[in-house]
Design a protein around this motif. Sequence first.
Motif, PDB file in Angstrom:
ATOM      1  N   ASP A  74       0.848  -1.192   0.000  1.00  0.00           N
ATOM      2  CA  ASP A  74       0.000   0.000   0.000  1.00  0.00           C
ATOM      3  C   ASP A  74       0.882   1.241   0.000  1.00  0.00           C
ATOM      4  N   PRO A  75       0.781   2.092  -1.008  1.00  0.00           N
ATOM      5  CA  PRO A  75       1.625   3.301  -1.063  1.00  0.00           C
ATOM      6  C   PRO A  75       1.413   4.269   0.090  1.00  0.00           C
ATOM      7  N   VAL A  76       0.372   4.056   0.911  1.00  0.00           N
ATOM      8  CA  VAL A  76       0.156   4.947   2.051  1.00  0.00           C
ATOM      9  C   VAL A  76       1.351   4.941   2.999  1.00  0.00           C
ATOM     10  N   GLU A  77       2.181   3.887   2.931  1.00  0.00           N
ATOM     11  CA  GLU A  77       3.344   3.797   3.815  1.00  0.00           C
ATOM     12  C   GLU A  77       4.596   4.454   3.244  1.00  0.00           C
ATOM     13  N   LEU A  78       4.568   4.860   1.991  1.00  0.00           N
ATOM     14  CA  LEU A  78       5.768   5.431   1.394  1.00  0.00           C
ATOM     15  C   LEU A  78       6.100   6.779   2.018  1.00  0.00           C
ATOM     16  N   ILE A  79       7.367   6.929   2.423  1.00  0.00           N
ATOM     17  CA  ILE A  79       7.850   8.217   2.920  1.00  0.00           C
ATOM     18  C   ILE A  79       8.423   9.033   1.772  1.00  0.00           C
ATOM     19  N   LYS A  80       9.106   8.354   0.861  1.00  0.00           N
ATOM     20  CA  LYS A  80       9.674   9.017  -0.309  1.00  0.00           C
ATOM     21  C   LYS A  80       8.894   8.611  -1.557  1.00  0.00           C
ATOM     22  N   PRO A  81       8.861   9.447  -2.565  1.00  0.00           N
ATOM     23  CA  PRO A  81       8.142   9.083  -3.794  1.00  0.00           C
ATOM     24  C   PRO A  81       8.746   7.849  -4.446  1.00  0.00           C
ATOM     25  N   TRP A  82       7.906   7.079  -5.099  1.00  0.00           N
ATOM     26  CA  TRP A  82       8.359   5.919  -5.853  1.00  0.00           C
ATOM     27  C   TRP A  82       9.121   6.415  -7.075  1.00  0.00           C
ATOM     28  N   SER A  83      10.372   6.025  -7.214  1.00  0.00           N
ATOM     29  CA  SER A  83      11.198   6.526  -8.322  1.00  0.00           C
ATOM     30  C   SER A  83      11.825   5.398  -9.135  1.00  0.00           C
ATOM     31  N   LEU A  84      11.424   4.162  -8.875  1.00  0.00           N
ATOM     32  CA  LEU A  84      12.009   3.029  -9.584  1.00  0.00           C
ATOM     33  C   LEU A  84      11.523   2.971 -11.028  1.00  0.00           C
ATOM     34  N   ALA A  85      12.425   2.589 -11.920  1.00  0.00           N
ATOM     35  CA  ALA A  85      12.057   2.340 -13.316  1.00  0.00           C
ATOM     36  C   ALA A  85      11.780   0.864 -13.549  1.00  0.00           C
ATOM     37  N   VAL A  86      11.866   0.051 -12.518  1.00  0.00           N
ATOM     38  CA  VAL A  86      11.682  -1.396 -12.611  1.00  0.00           C
ATOM     39  C   VAL A  86      10.200  -1.711 -12.843  1.00  0.00           C
ATOM     40  N   PRO A  87       9.869  -2.636 -13.738  1.00  0.00           N
ATOM     41  CA  PRO A  87       8.475  -3.033 -13.928  1.00  0.00           C
ATOM     42  C   PRO A  87       7.870  -3.593 -12.638  1.00  0.00           C
ATOM     43  N   VAL A  88       6.548  -3.397 -12.468  1.00  0.00           N
ATOM     44  CA  VAL A  88       5.853  -3.849 -11.265  1.00  0.00           C
ATOM     45  C   VAL A  88       4.701  -4.767 -11.655  1.00  0.00           C
ATOM     46  N   LEU A  89       4.613  -5.908 -10.972  1.00  0.00           N
ATOM     47  CA  LEU A  89       3.442  -6.785 -11.059  1.00  0.00           C
ATOM     48  C   LEU A  89       2.613  -6.523  -9.811  1.00  0.00           C
ATOM     49  N   HIS A  90       1.445  -5.944  -9.989  1.00  0.00           N
ATOM     50  CA  HIS A  90       0.584  -5.534  -8.879  1.00  0.00           C
ATOM     51  C   HIS A  90      -0.295  -6.712  -8.453  1.00  0.00           C
ATOM     52  N   VAL A  91      -0.154  -7.136  -7.196  1.00  0.00           N
ATOM     53  CA  VAL A  91      -0.954  -8.234  -6.640  1.00  0.00           C
ATOM     54  C   VAL A  91      -1.609  -7.701  -5.370  1.00  0.00           C
TER      55      VAL A  91
END
Length: 535
Positions: free
Chosen positions: A277-294
């Motif tokens: 859940d991105p609600v826990e992110l302190i810093k913005p997501w900056s990865l260029a890596v592909p994501v499989l959302h589950v």
Amino acid sequence: MGNTAEVVAGYVRAAGARFVFAYPGDPIIELMEAMRVQDVEVVLGSREGTAVFMAEAHAMVSGRPGVCLSTLGPGSTSIVNGVAAATWDRVPLLAISGQIDAGREDVVTHQVVDHKLLFSPVTKWAGRIEPRSVDTVMRKALRLAVAERPGAVHLTGSAETFAAPAPDKAVTPPPLDGGAGEVRVHRTEGGPDPTAVLRAARRPVLLAGAGATRCAASGALIRLTERAGAPVVVSPMAKGVFPEDHPLFAGVLDMACNQVLWDFLAGSDLVVAAGFDPVELIKPWSLAVPVLHVDTTPNTDQVYPSDCEVVGDVSASLDWLADEWRGEPRWDERDVAAHRDRLRTAYYAGRVAGRLNPTDVIDVVRASAPAETVVTCDVGSHKLLVGQGWQARRPRSVLMSNGLSSMGFGLPGAIAAQMTLRETPVVALIGDGGFAMAATELRLAVARRLRLAVVVFCDGSLNRIELKQRALGYPSTATRLDDIDLVALAGSMGCDGVRVSSAAGLEKATAGLAGLTGPLLIEARIEPTQYEAQF
């Protein structure tokens, strides 16, 4: 014909609540009595703000909705922070506040606050209890609270409403699981099959979040991890969903040493976000890596893009991916071990020899506490180290507010966790700022003789903010705390206390944690230099 309060209490009891946490007032007297008759204990907090944190922690450890009660006016405004915390922490909570009679609400001003306006921005729903619709309202409130993603619901009722007769109906509580439903695959037009995406990855990493905990996905997570040979990073509120002594455990995101974790993820070629859940992110997501959302919900946040999504129960989804796995394990455990060595080096950076460092406190308490210990953690610099360094071995064993990230949760959360779990030992790890916000709740722990250890990291500072002031070249302004004799304070409430300033002293103080018969406060006088090296 029972009254409306009896119907509300019946639904609360049917939802599995043994406690409701409250601060009383005129409009909820009838409701509190109905709770008592239904064998739901009404627990008095020192104030509304700590009572709601107790309800949140009760839900965290039990997986069932927590319940808190407040009166009208200042009682209702005082629970807003805790209600918001439950929503942003994704914890099911039912908050009920008293109100003046609806017939006078528009013409009386004393203590009258519009609860619909007040709570709508911080809840999933703000409703009203009325005698003719109380069954429907209670079913809706409880179902909404637990539905993915879970959060808080607020209901308003007056003294007249609670005392009024209600239709004679049997209590029929709704399903209280998360309602994730069957596993479904969502793809962009022409997008790839998720099983093919995973099999094609050479260095996949699983990123497990609180959704995996809610879906009891530990077994499925271990199975997929070991079949695919993919290391696991967890979010802070998911600590324990994957055993942290497992050779493929790779750390906790956005806690201490966060750059080491982000670099590790950046070196992968696929991130499988499992209930993250991105609600826990302190810093913005900056990865260029592909994501499989589950996850239980589609990727509507769009903090990261994903060409295909597996939507439904996280455990079932991971089991399906494991069943479809073909090929050899992708990572060599030696590579993961080398990453953990880098993480460990970064974690212990900045220690001062001969002083009691924050990591010393975590290490000593973890070594002294029984393996099954549940820990609560307040917000502050120490939380980032606890989040990374406290080794969790099972789900729901580390409780923290990391969505709203509200101070003041640690002590009331520990009290509710100990009350709920009974024989399971509980430790609270709290900064001196967070402790000051809730210190008087020690009296409740004493009155109930809870087997609770409260460890206070004392450095006389609101350290996270003071460090940021210093980085900007500013003097410390409103971030230094007056020194308080916490041992004497604890003693004034009948609580045992001890002061330590060395690792040896702390080892002696914690030697009897397994045999506590009542609460113990440990005032740990720490050297804060390590915080500066970390952050």
